[in-house]
Design a protein around this motif. Structure first.
Motif, mmCIF file in Angstrom:
data_model
loop_
_atom_site.group_PDB
_atom_site.id
_atom_site.type_symbol
_atom_site.label_atom_id
_atom_site.label_comp_id
_atom_site.label_asym_id
_atom_site.label_seq_id
_atom_site.Cartn_x
_atom_site.Cartn_y
_atom_site.Cartn_z
ATOM 1 N N SER A 43 0.809 -1.218 0.000
ATOM 2 C CA SER A 43 0.000 0.000 0.000
ATOM 3 C C SER A 43 0.842 1.268 0.000
ATOM 4 O O SER A 43 0.307 2.355 -0.230
ATOM 5 C CB SER A 43 -0.955 0.005 1.194
ATOM 6 O OG SER A 43 -0.218 -0.084 2.399
ATOM 7 N N THR A 44 2.157 1.142 0.243
ATOM 8 C CA THR A 44 3.072 2.283 0.178
ATOM 9 C C THR A 44 4.439 1.782 -0.301
ATOM 10 O O THR A 44 4.726 0.576 -0.255
ATOM 11 C CB THR A 44 3.286 2.957 1.553
ATOM 12 O OG1 THR A 44 3.995 2.058 2.409
ATOM 13 C CG2 THR A 44 1.978 3.388 2.201
ATOM 14 N N THR A 53 8.528 11.593 2.790
ATOM 15 C CA THR A 53 7.263 11.206 3.398
ATOM 16 C C THR A 53 6.646 10.065 2.593
ATOM 17 O O THR A 53 6.469 10.192 1.376
ATOM 18 C CB THR A 53 6.289 12.402 3.436
ATOM 19 O OG1 THR A 53 6.900 13.461 4.171
ATOM 20 C CG2 THR A 53 4.972 12.019 4.090
ATOM 21 N N ASP A 54 6.358 8.969 3.261
ATOM 22 C CA ASP A 54 5.729 7.818 2.604
ATOM 23 C C ASP A 54 4.229 8.063 2.530
ATOM 24 O O ASP A 54 3.595 8.385 3.542
ATOM 25 C CB ASP A 54 6.037 6.548 3.410
ATOM 26 C CG ASP A 54 5.746 5.291 2.641
ATOM 27 O OD1 ASP A 54 6.023 5.263 1.421
ATOM 28 O OD2 ASP A 54 5.277 4.315 3.251
ATOM 29 N N ARG A 55 3.672 7.946 1.333
ATOM 30 C CA ARG A 55 2.248 8.205 1.146
ATOM 31 C C ARG A 55 1.557 6.955 0.610
ATOM 32 O O ARG A 55 2.118 6.256 -0.237
ATOM 33 C CB ARG A 55 2.062 9.342 0.158
ATOM 34 C CG ARG A 55 2.528 10.673 0.698
ATOM 35 C CD ARG A 55 2.176 11.804 -0.260
ATOM 36 N NE ARG A 55 2.485 13.088 0.330
ATOM 37 C CZ ARG A 55 3.671 13.686 0.241
ATOM 38 N NH1 ARG A 55 4.661 13.104 -0.405
ATOM 39 N NH2 ARG A 55 3.863 14.858 0.804
ATOM 40 N N PRO A 56 0.331 6.705 1.058
ATOM 41 C CA PRO A 56 -0.426 5.575 0.512
ATOM 42 C C PRO A 56 -0.688 5.783 -0.975
ATOM 43 O O PRO A 56 -0.837 6.914 -1.435
ATOM 44 C CB PRO A 56 -1.735 5.597 1.289
ATOM 45 C CG PRO A 56 -1.501 6.462 2.471
ATOM 46 C CD PRO A 56 -0.410 7.419 2.098
ATOM 47 N N THR A 113 -2.852 5.729 -4.423
ATOM 48 C CA THR A 113 -4.198 6.266 -4.653
ATOM 49 C C THR A 113 -5.000 5.368 -5.597
ATOM 50 O O THR A 113 -4.445 4.529 -6.311
ATOM 51 C CB THR A 113 -4.110 7.670 -5.277
ATOM 52 O OG1 THR A 113 -3.537 7.553 -6.597
ATOM 53 C CG2 THR A 113 -3.281 8.616 -4.416
#
Length: 88
Positions: A41-42, A66-69, A71
């Motif tokens: 998911s990331t 910054t780790d982001r989920p 989309t």
């Protein structure tokens, strides 16, 4: 939670672990062989999996990133590409 497909490919001298995409397929070394697919998911989750799989110890994230989920848009793009890739 959106999970994208990641793939591990290896050559005698290297290992690639990346999200399944047209760009990564185009840049991959011709002698690389497919090893495994998994879903994350990331980016950090994917790298954690890769480090554990290879016995490299814990993954240390890149400082300041910054780790982001992922989309729904990224998932739709990947699904569309994989549908085309899987037909060939």
């Amino acid at each position: 939670m959106v999970r994208l497909r990641f793939e591990i490919w290896e050559t005698p001298l290297s290992q690639e672990c990346s999200v399944a995409s047209e760009n990564h397929d185009r840049l991959r070394e011709t002698e690389a062989r497919f090893v495994e697919a998994f879903y994350a998911s990331t980016h950090e989750e994917a790298m954690n999996y890769r480090y554990q799989r290879n016995g490299w110890g814990p993954y240390t994230p890149v400082p300041g990133v910054t780790d982001r989920p992922f989309t729904e848009t990224q998932l739709a793009e990947q699904d569309a590409y994989l549908a085309v890739r899987n037909q060939t």
